[in-house]
Every structure is written in structure tokens, then in C-alpha cells.
Design a protein around this motif. Structure first.
Motif, PDB file in Angstrom:
ATOM      1  N   ALA A 199     -62.889  48.064 -75.402  1.00  0.00           N
ATOM      2  CA  ALA A 199     -63.096  48.951 -74.255  1.00  0.00           C
ATOM      3  C   ALA A 199     -61.769  49.278 -73.592  1.00  0.00           C
ATOM      4  N   ILE A 200     -60.925  48.274 -73.423  1.00  0.00           N
ATOM      5  CA  ILE A 200     -59.615  48.496 -72.805  1.00  0.00           C
ATOM      6  C   ILE A 200     -58.755  49.402 -73.684  1.00  0.00           C
TER       7      ILE A 200
ATOM      8  N   TRP B 209     -64.599  43.571 -74.317  1.00  0.00           N
ATOM      9  CA  TRP B 209     -63.510  43.991 -73.440  1.00  0.00           C
ATOM     10  C   TRP B 209     -62.278  44.520 -74.171  1.00  0.00           C
TER      11      TRP B 209
ATOM     12  N   THR C  37     -61.529  48.695 -65.609  1.00  0.00           N
ATOM     13  CA  THR C  37     -62.008  47.488 -66.288  1.00  0.00           C
ATOM     14  C   THR C  37     -62.490  46.457 -65.276  1.00  0.00           C
TER      15      THR C  37
ATOM     16  N   LEU D  58     -60.019  52.889 -73.244  1.00  0.00           N
ATOM     17  CA  LEU D  58     -59.657  53.406 -71.922  1.00  0.00           C
ATOM     18  C   LEU D  58     -58.168  53.756 -71.841  1.00  0.00           C
TER      19      LEU D  58
ATOM     20  N   ILE E 147     -66.254  44.904 -65.181  1.00  0.00           N
ATOM     21  CA  ILE E 147     -66.526  43.469 -65.343  1.00  0.00           C
ATOM     22  C   ILE E 147     -67.213  42.927 -64.084  1.00  0.00           C
TER      23      ILE E 147
ATOM     24  N   VAL F 211     -56.496  51.843 -65.854  1.00  0.00           N
ATOM     25  CA  VAL F 211     -57.368  51.168 -66.819  1.00  0.00           C
ATOM     26  C   VAL F 211     -57.758  49.778 -66.325  1.00  0.00           C
TER      27      VAL F 211
ATOM     28  N   SER G 251     -67.395  39.373 -72.937  1.00  0.00           N
ATOM     29  CA  SER G 251     -65.958  39.405 -73.232  1.00  0.00           C
ATOM     30  C   SER G 251     -65.610  39.925 -74.623  1.00  0.00           C
TER      31      SER G 251
END
Length: 150
Positions: free
Chosen positions: A80-81, A77, A99, A84, A103, A95, A74
Motif C-alpha cells: 500500500a505504501i 502495508w 498511511t 501510494l 492504520i 504518504v 500489516s
């Protein structure tokens, strides 16, 4: 990424970002969704929770695959988001889908990687192999994601 300084510049940047992302909130769910059941109707989420947290009265030790995956993955994340979103023209639905797939893959991998504590000898005899968390592959194959609200 551009550096943003000052109140007015920050406010303009946040307004632009809000316009690009939109004001329709969405929820990404990843794991064992409501429709995932075993052939006898038992919810996969219930069995996954028992394995994750254990059931001492039933002799099932905790094998915290889900908890461990969240703890390990986590922190990655948010960035990464953000990446993206920027790379996909702030298409939130796309996205969230990307994602969710990622995950879900992390969760499947954690199920594969979890080997401790070892199974009881009686369980190994019954199953015919010593891999925890996988018997029929129903649980690992039930890992999924969904987006609500978009």
C-alpha cells in the motif's frame, strides 16, 4: 511497474528512488500517543495495553485488539505504501499521513469488532451494555497518528 535487471540498472533505479523519497528519515507512530489521557490523567496507552494483554490479577482477560489488527493488516502495508508513493509523486510526508490515517482507522475498526471474551455480568450491569473495549469512548476516540522527523 517497470522491470529492473542488472546491477548498474538496479543501482541507477535505487539512486533515483532515493532522490525522489529524500534522505530525511521519518517515523510514523499510530495508536495511543503520549498526549492521550483520560480525564483523571491516566494514559490511554496504559489502559489499552492492559486490555490488549490482560491483567489476570485484576480479573481482566486479554482482548488483543491491537495485536490482532497488526497481525491481520500489516502484511498489506508495504505494498500500500509503495503504491501510494508512486501515486503521490514520492511525497513521503503525504504518504505517511495517508498511511497513518488508514492504520488508525484499522485500529478503530478492530476495537469495534472485538467482542470476545465477553464482559463479566458485573461489568455489564455497571456499564449498562455488553460491548468490550468501549465504555466512555475515550480509548477509541484517542486513536491517532503522528509523523516524527519530517
Amino acid at each position: 511497474m517497470a522491470e529492473i535487471r542488472g546491477g548498474a540498472q538496479f543501482e541507477r533505479a535505487m539512486q533515483l528512488l532515493a532522490e525522489m523519497v529524500g534522505d530525511n528519515p521519518a517515523i510514523l507512530r499510530v495508536g495511543f500517543l503520549e498526549n492521550a489521557t483520560y480525564p483523571n490523567g491516566t494514559p490511554v496507552a496504559m489502559i489499552a495495553a492492559i486490555h490488549n494483554y490482560g491483567a489476570p490479577r485484576a480479573g481482566i482477560p486479554a482482548r488483543p485488539f491491537f495485536t490482532n489488527m497488526i497481525a491481520k493488516k500489516s502484511p498489506e502495508w508495504p505494498s500500500a505504501i509503495a503504491g501510494l508513493l508512486a501515486a503521490n509523486d514520492y511525497d513521503v510526508e503525504l504518504v505517511l499521513d495517508i498511511t497513518g490515517q488508514a492504520i488508525a482507522g484499522q485500529l478503530r475498526q478492530e476495537i469495534i469488532d472485538t467482542n470476545a471474551p465477553p464482559l463479566a455480568p458485573s461489568t455489564i450491569r455497571r456499564k449498562g451494555f455488553a460491548k468490550p473495549l468501549i465504555e466512555t469512548s475515550n480509548m477509541i476516540n484517542s486513536v491517532d497518528h503522528e509523523i516524527e522527523g519530517r
